[in-house]
Scaffold this active site. Structure first.
Site, PDB file in Angstrom:
ATOM      1  CG  PHE A  11      -1.921  -1.142   1.172  1.00  0.00           C
ATOM      2  CD1 PHE A  11      -3.075  -1.039   0.413  1.00  0.00           C
ATOM      3  CD2 PHE A  11      -1.669  -2.320   1.854  1.00  0.00           C
ATOM      4  CE1 PHE A  11      -3.980  -2.089   0.344  1.00  0.00           C
ATOM      5  CE2 PHE A  11      -2.567  -3.368   1.793  1.00  0.00           C
ATOM      6  CZ  PHE A  11      -3.723  -3.253   1.040  1.00  0.00           C
ATOM      7  CB  CYS A  12      -0.134   4.700  -0.853  1.00  0.00           C
ATOM      8  SG  CYS A  12       0.529   6.343  -1.104  1.00  0.00           S
ATOM      9  N   PRO A  13       2.915   4.335   0.656  1.00  0.00           N
ATOM     10  CG  PRO A  13       4.864   5.461   1.417  1.00  0.00           C
ATOM     11  CD  PRO A  13       3.603   4.737   1.895  1.00  0.00           C
ATOM     12  CD  GLU A  14       5.141  -1.055   2.081  1.00  0.00           C
ATOM     13  OE1 GLU A  14       6.073  -1.730   2.545  1.00  0.00           O
ATOM     14  OE2 GLU A  14       3.938  -1.354   2.170  1.00  0.00           O
ATOM     15  CG  ASP A  56      -2.554   1.176  -2.922  1.00  0.00           C
ATOM     16  OD1 ASP A  56      -3.746   1.559  -2.896  1.00  0.00           O
ATOM     17  OD2 ASP A  56      -1.642   1.767  -2.316  1.00  0.00           O
TER      18      ASP A  56
END
Length: 80
Positions: free
Chosen positions: A16-19, A43
């Site tokens: 999930f953000c920011p990954e 995501d």
């Protein structure tokens, strides 16, 4: 839709953000200008983040698609 061929892949499924964008940024550094990266993510925010990433850093988003809540992107690395 045209079937594109990628020089490298990045599977960001389950992240999930920011990954996903952080991994994308790192992976793009490993490629030569003009090479194509295929990204797979789950995501939904990547639909917004990846096009902005490409615009900001001068990469070309060749194709973007969604199927069964899985998002696929083909990105050509720009000159950097």
């Amino acid at each position: 839709m045209e079937k594109l061929t990628a020089d490298a892949q990045l599977d960001a499924s389950g992240l999930f953000c920011p990954e996903p964008v952080m991994l994308l940024h790192s992976r793009m550094r490993e490629l030569a200008s003009g090479q194509v990266l295929q990204v797979v993510a789950t995501d939904p925010s990547t639909q917004r983040d990846i096009p902005k990433f490409c615009t900001f850093l001068g990469h070309e988003l060749l194709q973007q698609s969604e199927q069964n809540q899985t998002y696929e992107y083909f990105i050509r690395k720009g000159d950097s």
